[in-house]
Design a protein around this motif. Structure first.
Motif, PDB file in Angstrom:
ATOM      1  N   TYR A  27       0.912  -1.081  -0.118  1.00 25.71           N
ATOM      2  CA  TYR A  27      -0.081  -0.128   0.130  1.00 25.71           C
ATOM      3  C   TYR A  27       0.904   1.348  -0.129  1.00 25.71           C
ATOM      4  N   ASP A  28       0.309   2.498  -0.613  1.00 25.15           N
ATOM      5  CA  ASP A  28       1.123   3.637  -0.750  1.00 25.15           C
ATOM      6  C   ASP A  28       1.067   4.431   0.630  1.00 25.15           C
ATOM      7  N   ALA A  29       1.938   5.100   0.942  1.00 18.30           N
ATOM      8  CA  ALA A  29       2.362   5.863   2.205  1.00 18.30           C
ATOM      9  C   ALA A  29       1.021   6.585   2.464  1.00 18.30           C
ATOM     10  N   ASP A  30       0.718   6.973   3.735  1.00 20.33           N
ATOM     11  CA  ASP A  30      -0.500   8.067   4.278  1.00 20.33           C
ATOM     12  C   ASP A  30      -1.884   7.459   3.585  1.00 20.33           C
ATOM     13  N   THR A  31      -2.204   6.363   3.729  1.00 21.55           N
ATOM     14  CA  THR A  31      -3.464   5.802   3.220  1.00 21.55           C
ATOM     15  C   THR A  31      -4.501   5.445   4.313  1.00 21.55           C
ATOM     16  N   PHE A  32      -4.114   4.974   5.567  1.00 22.25           N
ATOM     17  CA  PHE A  32      -5.286   4.346   6.413  1.00 22.25           C
ATOM     18  C   PHE A  32      -5.477   5.322   7.531  1.00 22.25           C
ATOM     19  N   ASP A  33      -6.495   5.373   7.997  1.00 20.21           N
ATOM     20  CA  ASP A  33      -7.266   5.941   9.377  1.00 20.21           C
ATOM     21  C   ASP A  33      -6.381   5.127  10.239  1.00 20.21           C
ATOM     22  N   TRP A  34      -6.847   3.765  10.438  1.00 18.21           N
ATOM     23  CA  TRP A  34      -6.212   2.752  11.387  1.00 18.21           C
ATOM     24  C   TRP A  34      -5.383   1.884  10.865  1.00 18.21           C
ATOM     25  N   VAL A  35      -4.368   1.414  11.289  1.00 22.34           N
ATOM     26  CA  VAL A  35      -3.721   0.111  11.164  1.00 22.34           C
ATOM     27  C   VAL A  35      -3.753  -0.663  12.285  1.00 22.34           C
ATOM     28  N   THR A  36      -4.156  -1.939  12.306  1.00 21.76           N
ATOM     29  CA  THR A  36      -4.217  -2.669  13.326  1.00 21.76           C
ATOM     30  C   THR A  36      -3.333  -3.990  13.135  1.00 21.76           C
ATOM     31  N   GLY A  37      -2.717  -4.472  14.242  1.00 19.51           N
ATOM     32  CA  GLY A  37      -1.992  -5.586  14.212  1.00 19.51           C
ATOM     33  C   GLY A  37      -1.967  -6.365  15.346  1.00 19.51           C
ATOM     34  N   LEU A  38      -2.855  -7.276  15.577  1.00 17.98           N
ATOM     35  CA  LEU A  38      -3.141  -8.046  16.754  1.00 17.98           C
ATOM     36  C   LEU A  38      -2.460  -9.298  16.649  1.00 17.98           C
ATOM     37  N   GLY A  39      -1.396  -9.404  17.682  1.00 12.56           N
ATOM     38  CA  GLY A  39      -0.892 -10.880  17.666  1.00 12.56           C
ATOM     39  C   GLY A  39       0.121 -11.063  16.390  1.00 12.56           C
ATOM     40  N   ALA A  40       0.710  -9.875  16.068  1.00 15.32           N
ATOM     41  CA  ALA A  40       1.243 -10.191  14.655  1.00 15.32           C
ATOM     42  C   ALA A  40       3.058  -9.751  14.720  1.00 15.32           C
ATOM     43  N   ILE A  41       3.308  -8.583  15.474  1.00 16.61           N
ATOM     44  CA  ILE A  41       4.836  -8.253  15.285  1.00 16.61           C
ATOM     45  C   ILE A  41       5.709  -8.992  16.110  1.00 16.61           C
ATOM     46  N   GLU A  42       5.130  -9.875  17.096  1.00 13.10           N
ATOM     47  CA  GLU A  42       5.868 -10.748  18.003  1.00 13.10           C
ATOM     48  C   GLU A  42       6.679 -12.159  17.068  1.00 13.10           C
ATOM     49  N   TYR A  43       6.210 -12.125  15.972  1.00 12.16           N
ATOM     50  CA  TYR A  43       6.480 -13.274  15.064  1.00 12.16           C
ATOM     51  C   TYR A  43       8.036 -12.682  14.275  1.00 12.16           C
ATOM     52  N   LEU A  44       8.313 -11.579  14.184  1.00 10.15           N
ATOM     53  CA  LEU A  44       9.290 -11.165  13.560  1.00 10.15           C
ATOM     54  C   LEU A  44      10.770 -11.145  14.535  1.00 10.15           C
ATOM     55  N   THR A  45      11.989 -11.261  13.907  1.00  9.89           N
ATOM     56  CA  THR A  45      13.017 -11.175  14.537  1.00  9.89           C
ATOM     57  C   THR A  45      13.271  -9.623  14.890  1.00  9.89           C
ATOM     58  N   ASP A  46      12.873  -8.652  14.131  1.00  4.86           N
ATOM     59  CA  ASP A  46      12.897  -7.347  14.344  1.00  4.86           C
ATOM     60  C   ASP A  46      11.220  -6.651  14.380  1.00  4.86           C
ATOM     61  N   PRO A  47      10.770  -6.858  15.673  1.00  2.23           N
ATOM     62  CA  PRO A  47       9.286  -6.342  15.679  1.00  2.23           C
ATOM     63  C   PRO A  47       9.051  -4.804  15.067  1.00  2.23           C
ATOM     64  N   GLY A  48      10.103  -4.035  15.326  1.00  2.00           N
ATOM     65  CA  GLY A  48      10.340  -2.664  15.092  1.00  2.00           C
ATOM     66  C   GLY A  48      10.141  -2.394  13.545  1.00  2.00           C
ATOM     67  N   GLU A  49      10.571  -3.169  12.676  1.00  2.00           N
ATOM     68  CA  GLU A  49      10.245  -3.059  11.024  1.00  2.00           C
ATOM     69  C   GLU A  49       8.691  -2.931  10.896  1.00  2.00           C
ATOM     70  N   ALA A  50       8.158  -3.908  11.466  1.00  2.00           N
ATOM     71  CA  ALA A  50       6.661  -4.080  11.035  1.00  2.00           C
ATOM     72  C   ALA A  50       5.910  -2.584  11.545  1.00  2.00           C
ATOM     73  N   VAL A  51       6.368  -2.160  12.774  1.00  2.00           N
ATOM     74  CA  VAL A  51       5.872  -0.944  13.468  1.00  2.00           C
ATOM     75  C   VAL A  51       6.183   0.116  12.454  1.00  2.00           C
ATOM     76  N   GLU A  52       7.310   0.103  11.893  1.00  2.00           N
ATOM     77  CA  GLU A  52       7.772   1.118  10.918  1.00  2.00           C
ATOM     78  C   GLU A  52       6.817   1.322   9.640  1.00  2.00           C
ATOM     79  N   GLU A  53       6.612   0.048   9.462  1.00  2.00           N
ATOM     80  CA  GLU A  53       5.900  -0.198   7.946  1.00  2.00           C
ATOM     81  C   GLU A  53       4.317   0.213   8.406  1.00  2.00           C
ATOM     82  N   PHE A  54       3.797  -0.295   9.509  1.00  2.00           N
ATOM     83  CA  PHE A  54       2.428   0.269   9.948  1.00  2.00           C
ATOM     84  C   PHE A  54       2.446   1.734   9.898  1.00  2.00           C
ATOM     85  N   ALA A  55       3.321   2.260  10.422  1.00  2.00           N
ATOM     86  CA  ALA A  55       3.317   3.953  10.336  1.00  2.00           C
ATOM     87  C   ALA A  55       3.420   4.425   8.955  1.00  2.00           C
TER      88      ALA A  55
END
Length: 267
Positions: free
Chosen positions: A124-152
């Protein structure tokens, strides 16, 4: 304590094991929101608390806009957001879960943009969503911060991100040191490690992504167990957990809860 075990040296191999495991667990996630175990109760309560946050904070503008659910499982969270009037997108790493989400929406007579995608590179393009939810997701990455940056990245300015994580300081661990030792010393039952992310770590990931914390909640107190064996029937544990969530101060829950929920805003 951020993880029970060391992480894979190869992040992509780790993600591949997560995908394989969740492809084999589609049936579990299709029924988990009507399940009767304590674990099911915690998952159900997690979704309720996240939906409460969406209801309380609302969209960026005057009317619901777009929302994205990452790690959508069988689609229950995405469907509830759709019923609140948002135009919904949903992604999951597991093709089996994506098909289950499509089935959930079809049975409800609702529509959504549902795709297979890696949370580290959202389609998805940047600045697209009002809400981004990730329930029980980021803990499955070796670097959860990567996902939070992508959500942002894909969140609109003024929009919000909701992420959850299992709490390493949950009360159940303090009451069952034997069970903790069993988890540390034994092989991971799923074939890959899962991170336990503290409130401080969550806040650090949000700051790294340029997000501003709105609130951090803990939920799910219990169960009481020894060597991973519950001491009480599931319904009794659920009642105790609900009473704790109702009466304990929020600051206590953010320390003792089984899971943490962080809501953060993109400036």
């Amino acid at each position: 304590m951020t993880s029970i075990r060391d992480h894979s040296a190869d992040p992509d191999a780790h993600v591949a094991r997560v995908r394989e495991n969740y492809d084999s667990r589609v049936g579990q996630w299709q029924t988990i929101y009507s399940g009767q175990t304590f674990h099911d109760h915690v998952i159900q309560r997690r979704m309720q608390r996240c939906l409460e946050a969406i209801d309380q904070v609302g969209p960026v503008g005057d009317a619901p806009g777009r929302a994205l659910d990452v790690g959508c499982g069988a689609g229950q969270m995405a469907l509830e957001v759709r019923r609140r009037g948002y135009e919904v997108s949903a992604v999951d790493l597991s093709e089996g879960m994506v098909e289950a989400t499509r089935q959930t929406f079809a049975e409800a007579g609702e529509t959504a943009d549902i795709r297979t995608a890696d949370m580290r590179a959202l389609p998805y393009d940047a600045d697209t969503f009002d809400w981004v939810t990730g329930l029980g997701a980021i803990e499955y990455l070796t670097d959860p911060g990567e996902a939070v940056e992508e959500f942002a990245r894909v969140t609109r300015p003024g929009g919000h991100v909701v992420v959850t994580s299992p709490n390493p300081y949950r009360l159940a661990f303090a009451l069952d040191p034997i069970g903790v030792a069993m988890g540390v010393l034994g092989p991971p039952p799923t074939g890959y490690p899962r991170q336990y992310i503290s409130a401080a770590k969550l806040r650090g990931y949000a700051a790294r992504a340029g997000l501003v914390e709105v609130g951090l909640l803990g939920h799910g107190v219990g169960p009481l167990q020894v060597a991973k064996r519950p001491l009480l029937p599931p319904r009794a544990s659920m009642r105790i957990s609900h009473a704790a969530e109702t009466h304990l101060p929020l600051s206590w829950l953010s320390r003792l809860g089984a899971n943490l929920i962080m809501v953060a805003r993109k400036p």
